[in-house]
Design an enzyme around this catalytic site. Structure first.
Site, PDB file in Angstrom:
ATOM      1  N   GLY A   1       0.185   5.339  -4.490  1.00  0.00           N
ATOM      2  CA  GLY A   1      -0.393   6.610  -4.924  1.00  0.00           C
ATOM      3  C   GLY A   1       0.162   7.785  -4.124  1.00  0.00           C
ATOM      4  O   GLY A   1       0.549   8.823  -4.696  1.00  0.00           O
ATOM      5  N   ARG A   2       0.224   7.604  -2.797  1.00  0.00           N
ATOM      6  CA  ARG A   2       0.741   8.697  -1.946  1.00  0.00           C
ATOM      7  C   ARG A   2       2.222   8.930  -2.189  1.00  0.00           C
ATOM      8  O   ARG A   2       2.697  10.060  -2.159  1.00  0.00           O
ATOM      9  CB  ARG A   2       0.478   8.369  -0.462  1.00  0.00           C
ATOM     10  CG  ARG A   2      -0.939   8.711  -0.026  1.00  0.00           C
ATOM     11  CD  ARG A   2      -1.304   8.053   1.261  1.00  0.00           C
ATOM     12  NE  ARG A   2      -1.529   6.636   1.054  1.00  0.00           N
ATOM     13  CZ  ARG A   2      -1.479   5.721   2.009  1.00  0.00           C
ATOM     14  NH1 ARG A   2      -1.164   6.073   3.238  1.00  0.00           N
ATOM     15  NH2 ARG A   2      -1.719   4.458   1.749  1.00  0.00           N
ATOM     16  N   TRP A   3       2.963   7.864  -2.458  1.00  0.00           N
ATOM     17  CA  TRP A   3       4.396   7.998  -2.764  1.00  0.00           C
ATOM     18  C   TRP A   3       4.582   8.828  -4.027  1.00  0.00           C
ATOM     19  O   TRP A   3       5.438   9.706  -4.094  1.00  0.00           O
ATOM     20  CB  TRP A   3       5.001   6.603  -2.936  1.00  0.00           C
ATOM     21  CG  TRP A   3       6.476   6.572  -3.188  1.00  0.00           C
ATOM     22  CD1 TRP A   3       7.469   6.503  -2.251  1.00  0.00           C
ATOM     23  CD2 TRP A   3       7.134   6.618  -4.467  1.00  0.00           C
ATOM     24  NE1 TRP A   3       8.695   6.494  -2.860  1.00  0.00           N
ATOM     25  CE2 TRP A   3       8.524   6.561  -4.220  1.00  0.00           C
ATOM     26  CE3 TRP A   3       6.678   6.685  -5.779  1.00  0.00           C
ATOM     27  CZ2 TRP A   3       9.467   6.577  -5.245  1.00  0.00           C
ATOM     28  CZ3 TRP A   3       7.613   6.710  -6.802  1.00  0.00           C
ATOM     29  CH2 TRP A   3       8.998   6.654  -6.529  1.00  0.00           C
TER      30      TRP A   3
ATOM     31  N   HIS B   1       2.942   3.018  -8.946  1.00  0.00           N
ATOM     32  CA  HIS B   1       2.798   1.575  -9.203  1.00  0.00           C
ATOM     33  C   HIS B   1       4.042   1.034  -9.906  1.00  0.00           C
ATOM     34  O   HIS B   1       4.523  -0.045  -9.577  1.00  0.00           O
ATOM     35  CB  HIS B   1       1.553   1.310 -10.064  1.00  0.00           C
ATOM     36  CG  HIS B   1       0.267   1.712  -9.394  1.00  0.00           C
ATOM     37  ND1 HIS B   1      -0.006   1.401  -8.080  1.00  0.00           N
ATOM     38  CD2 HIS B   1      -0.815   2.394  -9.834  1.00  0.00           C
ATOM     39  CE1 HIS B   1      -1.204   1.871  -7.757  1.00  0.00           C
ATOM     40  NE2 HIS B   1      -1.709   2.499  -8.800  1.00  0.00           N
TER      41      HIS B   1
ATOM     42  N   GLU C   1     -12.324  -4.666  -5.290  1.00  0.00           N
ATOM     43  CA  GLU C   1     -12.806  -3.275  -5.172  1.00  0.00           C
ATOM     44  C   GLU C   1     -11.984  -2.306  -6.028  1.00  0.00           C
ATOM     45  O   GLU C   1     -12.430  -1.195  -6.311  1.00  0.00           O
ATOM     46  CB  GLU C   1     -12.758  -2.801  -3.712  1.00  0.00           C
ATOM     47  CG  GLU C   1     -13.811  -3.438  -2.794  1.00  0.00           C
ATOM     48  CD  GLU C   1     -13.373  -4.773  -2.206  1.00  0.00           C
ATOM     49  OE1 GLU C   1     -12.151  -5.037  -2.192  1.00  0.00           O
ATOM     50  OE2 GLU C   1     -14.248  -5.559  -1.795  1.00  0.00           O
ATOM     51  N   ASN C   2     -10.787  -2.715  -6.436  1.00  0.00           N
ATOM     52  CA  ASN C   2      -9.915  -1.804  -7.206  1.00  0.00           C
ATOM     53  C   ASN C   2     -10.454  -1.457  -8.596  1.00  0.00           C
ATOM     54  O   ASN C   2     -10.020  -0.493  -9.219  1.00  0.00           O
ATOM     55  CB  ASN C   2      -8.489  -2.372  -7.334  1.00  0.00           C
ATOM     56  CG  ASN C   2      -7.680  -2.264  -6.052  1.00  0.00           C
ATOM     57  OD1 ASN C   2      -6.792  -3.076  -5.796  1.00  0.00           O
ATOM     58  ND2 ASN C   2      -7.973  -1.265  -5.216  1.00  0.00           N
ATOM     59  N   TRP C   3     -11.456  -2.217  -9.082  1.00  0.00           N
ATOM     60  CA  TRP C   3     -12.062  -1.867 -10.373  1.00  0.00           C
ATOM     61  C   TRP C   3     -12.736  -0.502 -10.301  1.00  0.00           C
ATOM     62  O   TRP C   3     -12.980   0.129 -11.323  1.00  0.00           O
ATOM     63  CB  TRP C   3     -13.115  -2.904 -10.786  1.00  0.00           C
ATOM     64  CG  TRP C   3     -12.560  -4.276 -11.020  1.00  0.00           C
ATOM     65  CD1 TRP C   3     -12.752  -5.368 -10.217  1.00  0.00           C
ATOM     66  CD2 TRP C   3     -11.736  -4.722 -12.097  1.00  0.00           C
ATOM     67  NE1 TRP C   3     -12.097  -6.459 -10.735  1.00  0.00           N
ATOM     68  CE2 TRP C   3     -11.468  -6.094 -11.891  1.00  0.00           C
ATOM     69  CE3 TRP C   3     -11.188  -4.093 -13.233  1.00  0.00           C
ATOM     70  CZ2 TRP C   3     -10.683  -6.840 -12.764  1.00  0.00           C
ATOM     71  CZ3 TRP C   3     -10.407  -4.847 -14.093  1.00  0.00           C
ATOM     72  CH2 TRP C   3     -10.156  -6.199 -13.858  1.00  0.00           C
TER      73      TRP C   3
ATOM     74  N   ARG D   1     -11.486   2.184  -9.315  1.00  0.00           N
ATOM     75  CA  ARG D   1     -10.528   3.282  -9.571  1.00  0.00           C
ATOM     76  C   ARG D   1     -10.732   3.818 -10.995  1.00  0.00           C
ATOM     77  O   ARG D   1     -11.341   3.142 -11.825  1.00  0.00           O
ATOM     78  CB  ARG D   1      -9.092   2.767  -9.408  1.00  0.00           C
ATOM     79  CG  ARG D   1      -8.827   2.369  -7.978  1.00  0.00           C
ATOM     80  CD  ARG D   1      -7.390   2.036  -7.747  1.00  0.00           C
ATOM     81  NE  ARG D   1      -7.210   1.827  -6.307  1.00  0.00           N
ATOM     82  CZ  ARG D   1      -6.083   1.955  -5.672  1.00  0.00           C
ATOM     83  NH1 ARG D   1      -4.988   2.284  -6.319  1.00  0.00           N
ATOM     84  NH2 ARG D   1      -6.016   1.765  -4.378  1.00  0.00           N
TER      85      ARG D   1
ATOM     86  N   SER E   1      -7.441  -5.761  -5.811  1.00  0.00           N
ATOM     87  CA  SER E   1      -8.607  -6.299  -5.107  1.00  0.00           C
ATOM     88  C   SER E   1      -9.847  -6.198  -5.977  1.00  0.00           C
ATOM     89  O   SER E   1      -9.869  -5.450  -6.969  1.00  0.00           O
ATOM     90  CB  SER E   1      -8.832  -5.529  -3.796  1.00  0.00           C
ATOM     91  OG  SER E   1      -9.455  -4.288  -4.072  1.00  0.00           O
TER      92      SER E   1
ATOM     93  N   ASP F   1       0.835  -1.202   0.000  1.00  0.00           N
ATOM     94  CA  ASP F   1       0.000   0.000   0.000  1.00  0.00           C
ATOM     95  C   ASP F   1       0.872   1.257   0.000  1.00  0.00           C
ATOM     96  O   ASP F   1       1.992   1.252   0.524  1.00  0.00           O
ATOM     97  CB  ASP F   1      -0.908  -0.019   1.249  1.00  0.00           C
ATOM     98  CG  ASP F   1      -2.058   0.971   1.135  1.00  0.00           C
ATOM     99  OD1 ASP F   1      -2.282   1.518   0.032  1.00  0.00           O
ATOM    100  OD2 ASP F   1      -2.737   1.202   2.149  1.00  0.00           O
TER     101      ASP F   1
HETATM  102  C1  FPP Z   1      -1.734   0.113  -3.391  1.00  0.00           C
HETATM  103  O1  FPP Z   1      -1.303   1.426  -3.422  1.00  0.00           O
HETATM  104  C2  FPP Z   1      -1.232  -0.656  -4.538  1.00  0.00           C
HETATM  105  C3  FPP Z   1      -2.003  -1.255  -5.488  1.00  0.00           C
HETATM  106  C4  FPP Z   1      -3.463  -1.235  -5.491  1.00  0.00           C
HETATM  107  C5  FPP Z   1      -1.397  -1.971  -6.616  1.00  0.00           C
HETATM  108  C6  FPP Z   1      -0.181  -2.767  -6.295  1.00  0.00           C
HETATM  109  C7  FPP Z   1       0.610  -2.925  -7.520  1.00  0.00           C
HETATM  110  C8  FPP Z   1       1.959  -2.896  -7.584  1.00  0.00           C
HETATM  111  C9  FPP Z   1       2.840  -2.837  -6.430  1.00  0.00           C
HETATM  112  C10 FPP Z   1       2.630  -2.941  -8.896  1.00  0.00           C
HETATM  113  C11 FPP Z   1       2.384  -4.129  -9.709  1.00  0.00           C
HETATM  114  C12 FPP Z   1       2.572  -5.380  -9.000  1.00  0.00           C
HETATM  115  C13 FPP Z   1       2.854  -6.540  -9.575  1.00  0.00           C
HETATM  116  C14 FPP Z   1       2.877  -7.782  -8.784  1.00  0.00           C
HETATM  117  C15 FPP Z   1       3.151  -6.615 -11.015  1.00  0.00           C
HETATM  118  P1  FPP Z   1      -2.381   2.565  -3.591  1.00  0.00           P
HETATM  119  O2  FPP Z   1      -2.531   2.858  -5.025  1.00  0.00           O
HETATM  120  O3  FPP Z   1      -3.646   2.151  -2.899  1.00  0.00           O
HETATM  121  O4  FPP Z   1      -1.704   3.757  -2.836  1.00  0.00           O
HETATM  122  P2  FPP Z   1      -2.414   4.920  -2.000  1.00  0.00           P
HETATM  123  O5  FPP Z   1      -3.115   4.256  -0.843  1.00  0.00           O
HETATM  124  O6  FPP Z   1      -1.285   5.763  -1.570  1.00  0.00           O
HETATM  125  O7  FPP Z   1      -3.358   5.601  -2.935  1.00  0.00           O
END
Ligand code: FPP
Length: 245
Positions: free
Chosen positions: A24-26, A38, A68-70, A72, A66, A21
């Site tokens: 996005g914030r990074w 990502h 739920e990620n759809w 986004r 997840s 996790d």
């Molecule tokens: C959460 O950060 C991260 C994800 C939903 C995607 C994870 C994907 C990767 C690490 C890259 C691809 C991975 C593979 C295995 C190829 P967030 O976007 O929720 O961050 P935020 O909470 O700061 O918005």
């Protein structure tokens, strides 16, 4: 002293699950679009997979997308699906060099066909590797998984393959997508959030939870080893008292 040197190799968790996790914030912190986060998250995936295989972890399970990620923005979802294709392709050599078997759990058939096909090819190309199993949870959620398991148990009851008395804790585990894997003993979540977010809810019944403020793209081997050192410092009682252990 390095965290790596503090690890007791005789008491390693067999299975570590990770909620990656903070991408996005990074990215925001660096003044870049979310997808940049990502992309940099892939470096952390590589580091942690190598670190886990090197010290002797048998199973590493990463929450990559997840159910739920759809929800986004479509552009971010598309970018993640493409990143997944590119990553599976570009990491195939590293997986084979380290004898890591790729695996995936989740409602995979609903992934875009190119993502699904690349994933299946990666799984096929690494199926004989036996040092560690790297599982990507993709279009996964624990409630989806449990609903699917209940549906299949009901079907087998109706077909007479199972009877009511067969339904035990162990049987339910066999109907989950983590069949043949031990339950994770350690769950790591990065980025300071302290939630489970519908991840492996059945399997983490006795897992130690470890939360770190480090954003996923910054997560490196020593951060991973630090989580294991912390895990080893905890007393796992499984409902008993200290004196019984
Ligand atoms: C959460 O950060 C991260 C994800 C939903 C995607 C994870 C994907 C990767 C690490 C890259 C691809 C991975 C593979 C295995 C190829 P967030 O976007 O929720 O961050 P935020 O909470 O700061 O918005």
């Amino acid at each position: 002293m390095l965290y790596l040197d503090q690890i007791d190799k005789a008491r390693l968790p067999k299975h570590i699950a990770v909620i990656m996790d903070g991408n996005g914030r990074w990215a925001k912190l660096h003044g870049k679009p979310r997808v940049f986060g990502h992309k940099n998250g892939v470096k952390a995936v590589r580091e942690v997979s190598e670190a886990a295989a090197e010290i002797g972890i048998d199973f590493l399970t990463l929450y990559a997308f997840s159910t739920e990620n759809w929800n986004r923005p479509a552009s971010e979802v598309n970018a993640l699906m493409i990143l997944l294709i590119n990553t599976v392709k570009s990491e195939l050599k590293t997986l084979n060099d380290n004898s890591i078997r790729l695996n995936a759990i989740g409602d995979l058939k609903k992934l875009p066909s190119r993502t699904y096909d690349t994933l299946m090819q990666g799984i096929e190309d690494t199926k004989n590797n036996d040092r560690m199993t790297l599982t990507l949870a993709l279009n996964y959620s624990a409630r989806w998984e449990m609903t699917d398991a209940v549906r299949r148990i009901a079907r087998d009851l109706k077909a007479g393959v199972l009877s009511e008395n067969d339904i035990t804790d162990d049987l339910i585990s066999q109907y989950l997508s983590t069949v043949n894997m031990p339950d994770p003993e350690l769950l790591i979540r990065t980025s300071g959030e302290k939630r489970i977010s519908n991840y492996l809810l059945w399997q983490i019944a006795y897992a130690e939870l470890y939360f770190t403020d480090v954003f996923w793209p910054d997560f490196r081997k020593e951060d991973f080893y630090q989580a294991i050192v912390e895990f080893q410092s905890r007393e796992r009682r499984f409902g008993q008292i200290s004196e019984q252990l």
